[in-house]
Design a protein around this motif. Structure first.
Motif, PDB file in Angstrom:
ATOM      1  N   ILE A 151       0.863  -1.181   0.000  1.00  0.00           N
ATOM      2  CA  ILE A 151       0.000   0.000   0.000  1.00  0.00           C
ATOM      3  C   ILE A 151       0.900   1.233   0.000  1.00  0.00           C
ATOM      4  CG2 ILE A 151      -1.769   1.278   1.259  1.00  0.00           C
ATOM      5  CD1 ILE A 151      -2.558  -1.388   2.583  1.00  0.00           C
ATOM      6  N   PRO A 152       0.812   2.080  -1.014  1.00  0.00           N
ATOM      7  CA  PRO A 152       1.714   3.240  -1.083  1.00  0.00           C
ATOM      8  C   PRO A 152       1.543   4.187   0.105  1.00  0.00           C
ATOM      9  CG  PRO A 152       0.624   2.869  -3.200  1.00  0.00           C
ATOM     10  CD  PRO A 152      -0.070   1.999  -2.190  1.00  0.00           C
ATOM     11  N   ASN A 169      -7.365  -8.566  -2.369  1.00  0.00           N
ATOM     12  CA  ASN A 169      -6.339  -8.430  -3.392  1.00  0.00           C
ATOM     13  C   ASN A 169      -5.142  -9.269  -2.968  1.00  0.00           C
ATOM     14  OD1 ASN A 169      -6.923  -6.451  -5.704  1.00  0.00           O
ATOM     15  ND2 ASN A 169      -7.713  -5.318  -3.938  1.00  0.00           N
ATOM     16  N   ASN A 170      -3.985  -9.006  -3.542  1.00  0.00           N
ATOM     17  CA  ASN A 170      -2.765  -9.721  -3.186  1.00  0.00           C
ATOM     18  C   ASN A 170      -1.734  -8.765  -2.574  1.00  0.00           C
ATOM     19  OD1 ASN A 170      -3.765 -12.167  -4.293  1.00  0.00           O
ATOM     20  ND2 ASN A 170      -3.123 -11.529  -6.340  1.00  0.00           N
ATOM     21  N   LEU A 171      -2.215  -7.786  -1.844  1.00  0.00           N
ATOM     22  CA  LEU A 171      -1.331  -6.798  -1.236  1.00  0.00           C
ATOM     23  C   LEU A 171      -0.494  -7.431  -0.126  1.00  0.00           C
ATOM     24  CD1 LEU A 171      -3.864  -3.846  -1.043  1.00  0.00           C
ATOM     25  CD2 LEU A 171      -1.853  -3.968  -2.537  1.00  0.00           C
ATOM     26  N   ARG A 172       0.774  -7.018  -0.052  1.00  0.00           N
ATOM     27  CA  ARG A 172       1.682  -7.507   0.977  1.00  0.00           C
ATOM     28  C   ARG A 172       2.321  -6.320   1.695  1.00  0.00           C
ATOM     29  NH1 ARG A 172       2.961 -12.613   1.225  1.00  0.00           N
ATOM     30  NH2 ARG A 172       4.930 -12.119   2.284  1.00  0.00           N
ATOM     31  N   GLY A 173       3.046  -6.632   2.758  1.00  0.00           N
ATOM     32  CA  GLY A 173       3.752  -5.587   3.491  1.00  0.00           C
ATOM     33  C   GLY A 173       2.958  -5.084   4.679  1.00  0.00           C
ATOM     34  N   GLU A 174       3.456  -4.040   5.287  1.00  0.00           N
ATOM     35  CA  GLU A 174       2.828  -3.469   6.467  1.00  0.00           C
ATOM     36  C   GLU A 174       1.818  -2.393   6.083  1.00  0.00           C
ATOM     37  OE1 GLU A 174       5.926  -2.085   8.990  1.00  0.00           O
ATOM     38  OE2 GLU A 174       6.584  -4.108   9.535  1.00  0.00           O
ATOM     39  N   GLY A 197       2.800  -7.544  10.070  1.00  0.00           N
ATOM     40  CA  GLY A 197       3.283  -6.509  10.973  1.00  0.00           C
ATOM     41  C   GLY A 197       2.183  -6.007  11.892  1.00  0.00           C
ATOM     42  N   ALA A 198       2.522  -5.049  12.721  1.00  0.00           N
ATOM     43  CA  ALA A 198       1.569  -4.505  13.688  1.00  0.00           C
ATOM     44  C   ALA A 198       0.686  -3.436  13.055  1.00  0.00           C
ATOM     45  CB  ALA A 198       2.322  -3.920  14.878  1.00  0.00           C
ATOM     46  N   LEU A 219      -1.538  -9.997  10.173  1.00  0.00           N
ATOM     47  CA  LEU A 219      -1.162  -8.946  11.109  1.00  0.00           C
ATOM     48  C   LEU A 219      -0.832  -9.539  12.470  1.00  0.00           C
ATOM     49  CD1 LEU A 219      -3.952  -6.429  10.081  1.00  0.00           C
ATOM     50  CD2 LEU A 219      -1.531  -6.285   9.461  1.00  0.00           C
ATOM     51  N   ASN A 220       0.121  -8.928  13.169  1.00  0.00           N
ATOM     52  CA  ASN A 220       0.526  -9.484  14.459  1.00  0.00           C
ATOM     53  C   ASN A 220       0.729  -8.364  15.478  1.00  0.00           C
ATOM     54  OD1 ASN A 220       3.119  -8.378  13.884  1.00  0.00           O
ATOM     55  ND2 ASN A 220       3.669 -10.232  12.749  1.00  0.00           N
ATOM     56  N   GLY A 221       1.325  -8.711  16.595  1.00  0.00           N
ATOM     57  CA  GLY A 221       1.519  -7.738  17.662  1.00  0.00           C
ATOM     58  C   GLY A 221       0.251  -7.537  18.470  1.00  0.00           C
ATOM     59  N   SER A 222       0.169  -6.423  19.142  1.00  0.00           N
ATOM     60  CA  SER A 222      -0.981  -6.098  19.992  1.00  0.00           C
ATOM     61  C   SER A 222      -1.919  -5.131  19.283  1.00  0.00           C
ATOM     62  CB  SER A 222      -0.510  -5.460  21.304  1.00  0.00           C
ATOM     63  OG  SER A 222       0.405  -6.310  21.975  1.00  0.00           O
ATOM     64  N   ILE A 223      -3.164  -5.165  19.687  1.00  0.00           N
ATOM     65  CA  ILE A 223      -4.097  -4.142  19.221  1.00  0.00           C
ATOM     66  C   ILE A 223      -3.686  -2.823  19.868  1.00  0.00           C
ATOM     67  CG2 ILE A 223      -6.514  -3.442  19.068  1.00  0.00           C
ATOM     68  CD1 ILE A 223      -5.827  -6.046  17.602  1.00  0.00           C
TER      69      ILE A 223
END
Length: 294
Positions: A151-152, A169-174, A197-198, A219-223
């Protein structure tokens, strides 16, 4: 005499309307769109011999094309680069078709655009990094395509954006923290991608946000604790991710929710004020809604 002058004046106005023409450049861009998306097989075709203002789904004002609405009209093929020549375009709705290929980078030249709807097509490739230059956009929907990449960050520069839906879609990254700058955002859909990522803490600044759908990612980490500031939120879906803590959800006023889904079996969360009889399970399938015709 006055009556004659009035009649001549009216005839002059009518003549101007009838003879009004868009520029050759804009007409060529429309013809490119027609030809590259198999216009001969559209459900509602254009009569290329008629004035552009009479073409289905095309709205002309002051001799410029300001709207194209070809929702569910059997468009097949790629979008031409010349679409960027329609510099006065305010609304572009090509949703629910079979458009393939990549989104042309020239799309970012449509500086007057307020609505860009491309959902339910077969688009692939990336979202142009310069998408943030469309600073008048209020609605950007591209769900149910094959868009890849990340996502830009520049999307966070579209200050007036109210709806952003890039789900399925096939979006990756944070998730870029810049999305927290979208102060007017009401709907954010990132459902069913490969985001990891968080969740950025900055998203807690989205005070106008009514719908947040992040389900079915990695997605990971804490809310974020900042989610407690999302006072306008009515729909929250974060299930099927890899979060290690949901404790911050306890800080939210859960009575506000109409839809509230998280992985309830992963961690016990004590909601003292939630009314689950009011909350309903979310339908994560997108509705095939009709658009108003021109």
């Amino acid at each position: 005499m006055k009556k004659v002058i009035y009649i001549l004046f009216v005839m002059f106005l009518i003549s101007n309307v009838v003879t009004a023409k868009v520029s050759k450049k804009e007409k060529k861009a429309l013809l490119d769109l027609y030809n590259s998306t198999n216009g001969a097989h559209w459900i509602k075709k254009w009569d290329l011999k008629a004035p552009v203002s009479n073409w289905y789904g095309v709205k002309v004002e002051d001799n410029h094309v300001v709207e194209i609405n070809l929702f569910r009209n059997n468009l097949m093929g790629k979008l031409p680069a010349s679409i960027g020549e329609l510099s006065h375009l305010i609304k572009l709705n090509l949703a629910f078709n079979s458009i393939t290929g990549e989104l042309p980078k020239e799309i970012v030249e449509l500086q007057e655009l307020k609505t860009l709807k491309l959902e339910m097509n077969r688009l692939k490739g990336i979202i142009p990094n310069a998408i943030g230059s469309l600073d008048k956009l209020q609605e950007l929907t591209m769900f149910n395509n094959f868009i890849s990449g990340s996502i830009p960050d520049s999307i966070g520069e579209i200050a007036g954006l109210k709806v952003l839906n890039l789900s399925s879609n096939n979006l990756r990254g944070e998730i870029p923290s810049s999305l927290g700058d979208l102060a007017e955002l009401e709907i954010l859909g990132l459902f069913e991608n490969s985001l990891f990522g968080a969740i950025p803490n900055e998203m807690g600044k989205l005070s106008q946000l009514k719908e947040l759908v992040l389900a079915n990612n990695q997605l990971n980490g804490s809310i974020p604790e900042e989610f407690g500031q999302l006072a306008s939120l009515e729909v929250l879906q974060i299930q099927n991710n890899e979060f290690n803590s949901y404790k911050s959800l306890q800080m939210m006023d859960s009575r506000q929710f109409l839809v509230f889904d998280y992985d309830k079996d992963v961690e016990k969360v004590d909601f003292k004020d939630i009314n689950f009889s009011k909350s309903r399970m979310a339908d994560t399938k997108f509705e095939d809604e009709e658009e108003d015709e021109n």
